[in-house]
Structure formats: structure tokens, C-alpha cells
Design a protein around this motif. Structure first.
Motif, PDB file in Angstrom:
ATOM      1  N   TYR A  86       3.498   4.328  -1.410  1.00 36.15           N
ATOM      2  CA  TYR A  86       4.000   5.256  -2.241  1.00 36.15           C
ATOM      3  C   TYR A  86       4.751   6.241  -1.969  1.00 36.15           C
ATOM      4  N   TYR A 125      -7.314   5.424  -2.692  1.00 41.78           N
ATOM      5  CA  TYR A 125      -6.380   4.405  -2.681  1.00 41.78           C
ATOM      6  C   TYR A 125      -5.922   2.571  -3.185  1.00 41.78           C
ATOM      7  N   LYS A 126      -4.880   2.241  -3.272  1.00 40.54           N
ATOM      8  CA  LYS A 126      -3.880   0.769  -4.484  1.00 40.54           C
ATOM      9  C   LYS A 126      -4.896  -0.086  -2.375  1.00 40.54           C
ATOM     10  N   LYS A 127      -5.464  -1.391  -2.750  1.00 44.18           N
ATOM     11  CA  LYS A 127      -5.698  -1.687  -1.592  1.00 44.18           C
ATOM     12  C   LYS A 127      -4.586  -2.719  -1.185  1.00 44.18           C
ATOM     13  N   THR A 172       0.969  -1.158  -0.180  1.00 43.45           N
ATOM     14  CA  THR A 172      -0.069   0.669  -0.088  1.00 43.45           C
ATOM     15  C   THR A 172       1.105   1.228  -0.246  1.00 43.45           C
TER      16      THR A 172
END
Ligand code: UD1
Length: 368
Positions: A317, A338-340, A315
């Protein structure tokens, strides 16, 4: 067989604890696992609290080196650790991570002919201005057993010419602690004490010299925290290095009232805090991994990461010093976009079991 494991700085304690308990299972079969604390971190909140929480015994050796320049700190650890090794004559020294205690103790051991185990080997940021990167490369070059947390580590070590028979992909001992202590973490009162609602706050941690040792970058980060805190409350447990510098640069009182500053927290409270947060902003190494395991979005305020799996699978960034991007991402994440992420391979709470099993098998071959 006598084994000495080294701890020195805050991120080491949660890595050695699961190994210690795994070795205890073999205490009847001639395995004597001892702990040496170098004293690199010495404050109650940076060190002792973790021994209590992890129920670790009082260290068998305490070197009491404290703070200093890199050369001073590393040299003092080497001088004191050499005395321990000469007295104790261990069969194996175990070091974890990338702090000054890691390189100091591995270098001392290898020169006395003691085999060295490096746990969390092979991670590379490819940024040699980071003291930790130098510590990683040098420790890996002289270790006999290299235990790797993610597959990028295997590739990095092979490229550096490390014999493949020394490399073992076993998972992440820090996640072992997270899994083991989760029932206790869930009983933490930290949200109640700080009057927080679940998912209604962000957590910030900062301590990298490149971020906090110069006034311009620290001021930019304070501005970012102030902007984010307009969207959601920010909790900022402050590392001693960062606290000193905020005071030195007169920035301490620039943080606005929607930011709660706290002392460094103990393990259970800290993990509880990040587990229930909406977003973490950090320059730490380990927190990138813990947020990935917990599925909490993390913005890493660094140019590089030595833990690429947290970006590719997890998760995390990476925003570098582009703090406009950090703010844009924070805004997006706090809207739920957001990406899980997924839990990386072998981060299952059993890394220490694999490590001890491997060592037992290998060391029988050496008749230790
Ligand atoms: C060290 C590690 C870093 C790790 C971090 C976790 C190295 C090179 N760096 O950085 O990889 O992520 O620990 O915290 O080993 N201090 C205290 N009390 C303490 C410890 C430190 O007040 O218990 C203050 C001192 O002023 C000291 C400063 O913090 O000079 C920095 O400590 P040091 O251990 O040198 O490096 P860290 O920044 O903590």
C-alpha cells in the motif's frame, strides 16, 4: 569473455550474488566473471556481512570510495573504476539497481566503449527529486542490455525511446536470492534472540533522504511508530543515515519502549524477521518486493513507487506523507483485514538463469 559486475551499496549484493553463481556454471567455457566493490557502503553491517552470507568471493577490485556528497561519491567512483577498466579491458560491465555506483560505473564503461548491462531496468517513480530516479533514467539511456523485473518497466523504456531489442523481461534477481537462501533464512534465530512471537510484531525501516533528512518529517514518522507500537511491538533496524539524523535532531530517545531498535541486520536475519512479521512499514524499494513475494502486508511511506506491480498484484500500500492513513491502514492490517496478493509474473527464482542465457546467446553474436 571477461565480465565485471559492480556492487556498491547494501541493495546490490543480493542482486549480484545469484548472477555470480550462474556465471560460475560457465567458468570452463572462457567466461571470467569478476566483482568490483566501489565501497559506497563500507560498514561491516552494510557490506561485509552480505559477502559472508552469500558466500561471495572477496571482490576482485575494491575502490574504497566511502561516503560523500553525490558529486564527490559519483566522481570518485568514476575515477577509480576507469583505472580498473583500462587495466582489465572487460567485454561487459554489469550494474544493478539505482544507486550512485550504478550510474558512475555505467557512465565510465560506456565512454570507454565497454558494453553495459543494466539489471532492474525501466523502473520509474516519475519523481525526479529522488537521486535514484536520476540514476535509473541515465543508466537506462546508456545501457546496451536492459533486464526488466516487471512489465511496467518495458512500457517506461519504450516511452523513453529505448530500442525494444535491447529490453528483456526476465523477472527479479533479488527474488532469486530469496528463493535460494530460504532454507538458511528458516534457520535464523532472530525471533528467539529478540524474544518475538511469529506475527506478533511489525518491522519498520527508513532511510530515504525525503523522510529522514529533515526534522519535521522524521518527527512525524517517530510519532507514527510510537502509535503503531501501542498496538504491536515494533522492530526498527536502523540505517546509518537515519541513526545519525535521529541523534542530530534529538529524536532518538522519543521512540517509546515498545520499539526495539537494532543495528542494520544481515540478510538471513532480516528476511526471517519480515517473513514472520504481521506488517512492514518501509520507504525502501527492495523491501516492497520482498514483502510482496512473501505475502506480508507492506505500507510504503513514500509518495510514489517505481515498483507498481507490488501494489497492483502484491501486498503493498502506498500512503505518501498521509500518516493518518498509514496509521488507519496499520490498524486494519493488524486486525487481519488486508489484501493477500500474488507473486508477480516471473518472480520464480530463475531470473539470473534467464539473464545469463540471454547474454551468452547475444554475446556469441558479437564474438566475445
Ligand atoms: C544508498 C542509495 C539508496 C539505497 C540505500 C540502501 C544512492 C543515491 N542511494 O542510500 O538508493 O536504497 O543506499 O542503503 O546511491 N553510511 C555509513 N556506513 C555505510 C554507508 C553509509 O555510516 O556503510 C552513512 C554515511 O553517513 C553516509 C550515509 O550513511 O553519508 C548515506 O550513505 P549513502 O551511500 O550516501 O546513501 P544511502 O542513504 O545509504
Amino acid at each position: 569473455m571477461k565480465i565485471i559486475s559492480v556492487v556498491g551499496a547494501r541493495p546490490n549484493f543480493m542482486k549480484i550474488a545469484p548472477l555470480h553463481f550462474e556465471f560460475q556454471k560457465f567458468s570452463n567455457s572462457n567466461v571470467n566473471h569478476l566483482i568490483c566493490h566501489t565501497g559506497q557502503h563500507y560498514d561491516e553491517q552494510m557490506s561485509k556481512v552480505f559477502f559472508d552470507e552469500f558466500e561471495l568471493p572477496v571482490p576482485d577490485f575494491y575502490l574504497g570510495v566511502g561516503s560523500g556528497s553525490h558529486a564527490e561519491q559519483t566522481a570518485k567512483i568514476m575515477i577509480e573504476f576507469e583505472k580498473v577498466l583500462l587495466n582489465e579491458k572487460p567485454d561487459l560491465v554489469i550494474v544493478v539497481g539505482d544507486v550512485n555506483s550504478t550510474i558512475a560505473c555505467s557512465l565510465t564503461a560506456v565512454k570507454l566503449g565497454v558494453k553495459v548491462v543494466h539489471i532492474e531496468a525501466g523502473l520509474r517513480s516519475f519523481d525526479r527529486t529522488m537521486p535514484e530516479e536520476i540514476n535509473r533514467i541515465l543508466t537506462d539511456a546508456i545501457s546496451d542490455f536492459l533486464f526488466v523485473t516487471e512489465k511496467s518497466g518495458i512500457q517506461n523504456l519504450l516511452k523513453e525511446g529505448i530500442d525494444k531489442d535491447k529490453i528483456f523481461f526476465v523477472g527479479n534477481v533479488m527474488i532469486d536470492s530469496l528463493v535460494k537462501f530460504m532454507p538458511i533464512i528458516q534457520t535464523s534465530n532472530i525471533l528467539y534472540n529478540l524474544q518475538l512471537d511469529r506475527s506478533d510484531y511489525c518491522v519498520v525501516t527508513l532511510h530515504r533522504p525525503s523522510n529522514v533528512d529533515n526534522v519535521i518529517s522524521l518527527k512525524r514518522l517517530v510519532d507514527l511508530i510510537n502509535e503503531v507500537s501501542k498496538i504491536k511491538k515494533v522492530i526498527f533496524p536502523i540505517h546509518p543515515r537515519t541513526k545519525n539524523n535521529l541523534e542530530r535532531f534529538n529524536l532518538f530517545y522519543s521512540l517509546n519502549h515498545n520499539t526495539i531498535i537494532s543495528e542494520p541486520l544481515g540478510y538471513n536475519d532480516f528476511v526471517s524477521l519480515i517473513k514472520d512479521s504481521a506488517l512492514v512499514l518501509t520507504d525502501s524499494g527492495g523491501i516492497q518486493e520482498e514483502t510482496t513475494y512473501l505475502g506480508v502486508p507492506c505500507i510504503t511511506l513514500r509518495n510514489t513507487t517505481e515498483r507498481p506491480v507490488t501494489i497492483e498484484v502484491g501486498t503493498n500500500y502506498l500512503v505518501g506523507d498521509n500518516l493518518d492513513l498509514a496509521y488507519e491502514l496499520a490498524e486494519k492490517v493488524l486486525k487481519g483485514d488486508y489484501k493477500k496478493g500474488q507473486v508477480p509474473e516471473l518472480w520464480d527464482g530463475k531470473a539470473s538463469e534467464r539473464i545469463v542465457k540471454t547474454l551468452m546467446e547475444k554475446l556469441t553474436i558479437y564474438n566475445l
